[in-house]
Design a protein around this motif. Structure first.
Motif, PDB file in Angstrom:
ATOM      1  N   MET A   1     -29.856 -30.980  56.317  1.00  0.00           N
ATOM      2  CA  MET A   1     -29.559 -32.412  56.263  1.00  0.00           C
ATOM      3  C   MET A   1     -30.844 -33.192  56.078  1.00  0.00           C
ATOM      4  SD  MET A   1     -27.926 -34.932  59.146  1.00  0.00           S
ATOM      5  CE  MET A   1     -29.484 -35.121  60.000  1.00  0.00           C
ATOM      6  N   THR A   2     -30.804 -34.207  55.240  1.00  0.00           N
ATOM      7  CA  THR A   2     -31.917 -35.130  55.124  1.00  0.00           C
ATOM      8  C   THR A   2     -31.390 -36.538  55.265  1.00  0.00           C
ATOM      9  OG1 THR A   2     -31.726 -35.389  52.731  1.00  0.00           O
ATOM     10  CG2 THR A   2     -33.141 -33.603  53.536  1.00  0.00           C
ATOM     11  N   GLY A   3     -32.237 -37.446  55.760  1.00  0.00           N
ATOM     12  CA  GLY A   3     -31.857 -38.845  55.845  1.00  0.00           C
ATOM     13  C   GLY A   3     -33.016 -39.712  55.450  1.00  0.00           C
ATOM     14  N   THR A   4     -32.721 -40.844  54.828  1.00  0.00           N
ATOM     15  CA  THR A   4     -33.762 -41.737  54.356  1.00  0.00           C
ATOM     16  C   THR A   4     -33.901 -42.915  55.300  1.00  0.00           C
ATOM     17  OG1 THR A   4     -33.305 -41.143  52.079  1.00  0.00           O
ATOM     18  CG2 THR A   4     -34.512 -43.187  52.443  1.00  0.00           C
ATOM     19  N   VAL A   5     -35.146 -43.195  55.690  1.00  0.00           N
ATOM     20  CA  VAL A   5     -35.436 -44.365  56.518  1.00  0.00           C
ATOM     21  C   VAL A   5     -35.928 -45.498  55.645  1.00  0.00           C
ATOM     22  CG1 VAL A   5     -36.799 -45.234  58.439  1.00  0.00           C
ATOM     23  CG2 VAL A   5     -35.929 -42.899  58.498  1.00  0.00           C
ATOM     24  N   THR A   6     -36.835 -45.204  54.730  1.00  0.00           N
ATOM     25  CA  THR A   6     -37.312 -46.199  53.775  1.00  0.00           C
ATOM     26  C   THR A   6     -37.257 -45.587  52.392  1.00  0.00           C
ATOM     27  OG1 THR A   6     -39.625 -45.545  53.800  1.00  0.00           O
ATOM     28  CG2 THR A   6     -38.935 -47.083  55.496  1.00  0.00           C
ATOM     29  N   HIS A   7     -37.471 -46.393  51.371  1.00  0.00           N
ATOM     30  CA  HIS A   7     -37.371 -45.915  49.997  1.00  0.00           C
ATOM     31  C   HIS A   7     -38.692 -45.964  49.252  1.00  0.00           C
ATOM     32  CE1 HIS A   7     -32.994 -45.706  50.235  1.00  0.00           C
ATOM     33  NE2 HIS A   7     -33.059 -46.842  50.883  1.00  0.00           N
ATOM     34  N   ASP A   8     -39.779 -46.241  49.926  1.00  0.00           N
ATOM     35  CA  ASP A   8     -41.069 -46.300  49.248  1.00  0.00           C
ATOM     36  C   ASP A   8     -41.516 -44.908  48.857  1.00  0.00           C
ATOM     37  OD1 ASP A   8     -41.382 -49.038  49.451  1.00  0.00           O
ATOM     38  OD2 ASP A   8     -42.190 -48.875  51.483  1.00  0.00           O
ATOM     39  N   PRO A   9     -42.104 -44.746  47.647  1.00  0.00           N
ATOM     40  CA  PRO A   9     -42.607 -43.443  47.258  1.00  0.00           C
ATOM     41  C   PRO A   9     -43.867 -43.101  48.027  1.00  0.00           C
ATOM     42  CG  PRO A   9     -43.201 -45.065  45.614  1.00  0.00           C
ATOM     43  CD  PRO A   9     -42.328 -45.764  46.602  1.00  0.00           C
ATOM     44  N   PRO A  10     -44.132 -41.813  48.240  1.00  0.00           N
ATOM     45  CA  PRO A  10     -45.346 -41.430  48.947  1.00  0.00           C
ATOM     46  C   PRO A  10     -46.568 -41.658  48.112  1.00  0.00           C
ATOM     47  CG  PRO A  10     -44.231 -39.484  48.112  1.00  0.00           C
ATOM     48  CD  PRO A  10     -43.340 -40.661  47.838  1.00  0.00           C
ATOM     49  N   PRO A  11     -47.712 -41.892  48.721  1.00  0.00           N
ATOM     50  CA  PRO A  11     -48.941 -42.053  47.962  1.00  0.00           C
ATOM     51  C   PRO A  11     -49.426 -40.709  47.479  1.00  0.00           C
ATOM     52  CG  PRO A  11     -49.450 -42.069  50.300  1.00  0.00           C
ATOM     53  CD  PRO A  11     -47.958 -41.977  50.181  1.00  0.00           C
ATOM     54  N   GLY A  12     -50.305 -40.743  46.467  1.00  0.00           N
ATOM     55  CA  GLY A  12     -50.989 -39.540  46.078  1.00  0.00           C
ATOM     56  C   GLY A  12     -50.198 -38.596  45.215  1.00  0.00           C
ATOM     57  N   THR A  13     -48.935 -38.940  44.817  1.00  0.00           N
ATOM     58  CA  THR A  13     -48.156 -38.019  44.008  1.00  0.00           C
ATOM     59  C   THR A  13     -48.090 -38.451  42.561  1.00  0.00           C
ATOM     60  OG1 THR A  13     -46.156 -39.206  44.580  1.00  0.00           O
ATOM     61  CG2 THR A  13     -46.708 -37.321  45.952  1.00  0.00           C
ATOM     62  N   SER A  14     -48.888 -39.409  42.155  1.00  0.00           N
ATOM     63  CA  SER A  14     -48.748 -39.925  40.802  1.00  0.00           C
ATOM     64  C   SER A  14     -49.525 -39.136  39.771  1.00  0.00           C
ATOM     65  CB  SER A  14     -49.196 -41.394  40.771  1.00  0.00           C
ATOM     66  OG  SER A  14     -50.541 -41.505  41.182  1.00  0.00           O
ATOM     67  N   ASP A  15     -50.753 -38.756  40.039  1.00  0.00           N
ATOM     68  CA  ASP A  15     -51.547 -38.135  38.994  1.00  0.00           C
ATOM     69  C   ASP A  15     -52.300 -36.874  39.431  1.00  0.00           C
ATOM     70  OD1 ASP A  15     -51.077 -40.100  36.920  1.00  0.00           O
ATOM     71  OD2 ASP A  15     -52.245 -41.453  38.164  1.00  0.00           O
ATOM     72  N   ARG A  16     -52.366 -36.588  40.713  1.00  0.00           N
ATOM     73  CA  ARG A  16     -53.196 -35.469  41.121  1.00  0.00           C
ATOM     74  C   ARG A  16     -52.458 -34.637  42.167  1.00  0.00           C
ATOM     75  NH1 ARG A  16     -54.994 -36.311  46.163  1.00  0.00           N
ATOM     76  NH2 ARG A  16     -54.954 -38.420  46.996  1.00  0.00           N
ATOM     77  N   PRO A  17     -52.714 -33.329  42.171  1.00  0.00           N
ATOM     78  CA  PRO A  17     -52.147 -32.506  43.222  1.00  0.00           C
ATOM     79  C   PRO A  17     -52.844 -32.765  44.541  1.00  0.00           C
ATOM     80  CG  PRO A  17     -53.579 -31.200  41.833  1.00  0.00           C
ATOM     81  CD  PRO A  17     -53.493 -32.563  41.196  1.00  0.00           C
ATOM     82  N   GLY A  18     -52.195 -32.405  45.636  1.00  0.00           N
ATOM     83  CA  GLY A  18     -52.807 -32.591  46.937  1.00  0.00           C
ATOM     84  C   GLY A  18     -52.254 -31.585  47.925  1.00  0.00           C
ATOM     85  N   ARG A  19     -52.831 -31.559  49.130  1.00  0.00           N
ATOM     86  CA  ARG A  19     -52.410 -30.626  50.164  1.00  0.00           C
ATOM     87  C   ARG A  19     -51.582 -31.356  51.200  1.00  0.00           C
ATOM     88  NH1 ARG A  19     -57.395 -27.390  52.421  1.00  0.00           N
ATOM     89  NH2 ARG A  19     -55.674 -26.161  53.307  1.00  0.00           N
ATOM     90  N   PRO A  20     -50.363 -30.907  51.454  1.00  0.00           N
ATOM     91  CA  PRO A  20     -49.568 -31.551  52.501  1.00  0.00           C
ATOM     92  C   PRO A  20     -50.180 -31.300  53.880  1.00  0.00           C
ATOM     93  CG  PRO A  20     -48.465 -29.578  51.691  1.00  0.00           C
ATOM     94  CD  PRO A  20     -49.649 -29.806  50.804  1.00  0.00           C
ATOM     95  N   LEU A  21     -49.916 -32.186  54.801  1.00  0.00           N
ATOM     96  CA  LEU A  21     -50.395 -32.077  56.173  1.00  0.00           C
ATOM     97  C   LEU A  21     -49.201 -31.754  57.072  1.00  0.00           C
ATOM     98  CD1 LEU A  21     -52.502 -32.527  58.480  1.00  0.00           C
ATOM     99  CD2 LEU A  21     -51.854 -34.962  58.392  1.00  0.00           C
ATOM    100  N   ILE A  22     -49.332 -30.718  57.903  1.00  0.00           N
ATOM    101  CA  ILE A  22     -48.304 -30.349  58.874  1.00  0.00           C
ATOM    102  C   ILE A  22     -48.830 -30.663  60.263  1.00  0.00           C
ATOM    103  CG2 ILE A  22     -46.977 -28.453  59.884  1.00  0.00           C
ATOM    104  CD1 ILE A  22     -47.072 -27.044  57.201  1.00  0.00           C
ATOM    105  N   VAL A  23     -48.028 -31.384  61.054  1.00  0.00           N
ATOM    106  CA  VAL A  23     -48.400 -31.719  62.424  1.00  0.00           C
ATOM    107  C   VAL A  23     -47.306 -31.196  63.346  1.00  0.00           C
ATOM    108  CG1 VAL A  23     -48.997 -33.538  64.049  1.00  0.00           C
ATOM    109  CG2 VAL A  23     -49.598 -33.803  61.632  1.00  0.00           C
ATOM    110  N   THR A  24     -47.596 -30.136  64.091  1.00  0.00           N
ATOM    111  CA  THR A  24     -46.634 -29.560  65.035  1.00  0.00           C
ATOM    112  C   THR A  24     -47.325 -28.537  65.918  1.00  0.00           C
ATOM    113  OG1 THR A  24     -44.506 -28.418  65.261  1.00  0.00           O
ATOM    114  CG2 THR A  24     -45.925 -27.707  63.465  1.00  0.00           C
ATOM    115  N   GLU A  25     -46.762 -28.334  67.128  1.00  0.00           N
ATOM    116  CA  GLU A  25     -47.175 -27.250  68.006  1.00  0.00           C
ATOM    117  C   GLU A  25     -46.051 -26.232  68.177  1.00  0.00           C
ATOM    118  OE1 GLU A  25     -48.477 -29.156  71.612  1.00  0.00           O
ATOM    119  OE2 GLU A  25     -50.584 -28.927  71.047  1.00  0.00           O
ATOM    120  N   ASP A  26     -44.950 -26.459  67.518  1.00  0.00           N
ATOM    121  CA  ASP A  26     -43.796 -25.561  67.582  1.00  0.00           C
ATOM    122  C   ASP A  26     -44.058 -24.378  66.646  1.00  0.00           C
ATOM    123  OD1 ASP A  26     -41.331 -24.261  67.153  1.00  0.00           O
ATOM    124  OD2 ASP A  26     -40.193 -26.102  67.499  1.00  0.00           O
TER     125      ASP A  26
END
Length: 368
Positions: A1-26
């Motif tokens: 399941m996914t749900g949308t809170v806002t509709h703004d596109p994420p930064p940094g996905t327009s012209d260059r690849p990048g590394r996602p950030l994972i934040v968890t201790e699970d």
């Protein structure tokens, strides 16, 4: 399941690849997220909380926050491209925590795995403006649609634009043959028959034969293989994601696979010889194609029957006129291979194609 809170596109996905950030201790959730990143071709950064100085938090193109870490990132700078990931479908508090950290989406595993793989892959590939995608279809058999499709692709590639030519007609004999590359190394359509979900744009491009500075997806010489609509959709979506131009040579018959191709076009050219029977046949093709393609134009090819010119053909079909397609006989090389259509940069066909791309680019409102 996914749900949308806002509709703004994420930064940094327009012209260059990048590394996602994972934040968890699970640990279990981290294993799942690392597996999904690997499936998407991305190498993430992993932290138990907001990275020091906030640099990674603010610059990562995508942030995946485990539900266990929501309170630890609550004071971080608000930004786009944050996804709160959890497992408890029945936890109503997850939406409140998503709002508190400014998340764009709430995603529950395992149901949302495919959505998340697609999102991570967008980051890994660096998704920007999609390719200007043009389909070419004949108003009748032998209209010259394949020749025009090849000439458009060759002209685009000669201008230094990333170009991919797609042969969507399994009964057409193969565009690689028309380009003199039937023996070139690379994959053909049957290799993608089992494709589902997302196909990597870079992997697709690198796997195809390169002919005349463009990539070609054509057919092999084996038995005809049915390509499911889902595979057509996945392959063309991958081709478009890397920008530039994509040219699709279409058959005159319409099935589910062709409908998938038509749905991804920015515009289509209907090639019509200037004779009454061809115009009558083209009218039937235009009626079917026009139900899917939002921008269908007619390209008229001479010689002209008495009483007809390009304007009259366009009027009879009720379509905007893209222009008159000049006839250019391919020249034979000493080695026996055919010069590809439009290869002579100063020839009339190349001139038509160059003018077409120039107009299409202006109408698209950007650069290729």
């Amino acid at each position: 399941m996914t749900g949308t809170v806002t509709h703004d596109p994420p930064p940094g996905t327009s012209d260059r690849p990048g590394r996602p950030l994972i934040v968890t201790e699970d640990a279990e959730l981290l294993d799942d997220l690392l597996r999904l990143c690997a499936a998407a071709g991305a190498t993430p950064e992993v932290h138990h909380g907001v990275p020091e100085h906030g640099d990674g938090w603010e610059t990562a193109p995508l942030v995946l926050v485990g539900d266990d870490a929501a309170r630890r990132v609550g004071g971080a700078t608000r930004r786009r491209g944050v996804v709160l990931v959890g497992r408890d479908q029945d936890d109503p508090g997850v939406w409140k925590r998503a709002v508190e950290i400014g998340a764009d989406h709430v995603l529950m595993l395992p149901d949302g795995e495919q959505w998340l793989v697609d999102r991570i892959a967008d980051v890994a590939e660096g998704v920007g403006r999609p390719a200007l995608t043009v389909g070419v279809i004949g108003g009748r058999g032998g209209a010259g649609a394949s020749t025009l499709a090849c000439a458009l692709a060759v002209t685009s590639a000669r201008e230094g634009v990333r170009t991919l030519l797609v042969d969507a007609d399994p009964l057409g004999g193969g565009l690689d043959v028309l380009l003199g590359g039937e023996s070139a190394d690379g994959l053909r359509w049957p290799a993608f028959a089992a494709s589902r979900g997302r196909v990597g744009g870079g992997a697709l491009e690198e796997s195809l034969p390169e002919l005349h500075s463009l990539r070609v997806l054509s057919w092999d010489r084996g038995a005809c293989v049915a390509i499911p609509p889902q595979a057509v959709r996945a392959v063309l979506a991958a081709a478009r994601r890397r920008g530039g131009t994509v040219v699709v040579d279409l058959p005159r018959r319409l099935d589910d696979g062709v409908a998938e191709a038509l749905a991804q076009l920015d515009l289509a050219l209907l090639v019509v010889p200037a004779e009454l029977r061809a115009v009558a046949a083209a009218g039937r093709v235009a009626s079917a194609v026009g139900m899917v393609v939002r921008d269908l134009r007619v390209a008229v090819r001479g010689p002209y029957a008495p009483g007809l010119d390009d304007q009259e053909v366009a009027r009879l079909l009720g379509l905007p006129l893209a222009g008159e397609v000049p006839v250019e006989t391919p020249l034979l090389r000493p080695q026996g291979g055919a010069e590809p259509p439009g290869a002579r940069g100063r020839g009339p066909l190349a001139h038509f194609c160059a003018n077409f791309w120039e107009r299409a680019l202006v109408e698209a409102g950007g650069t290729r």
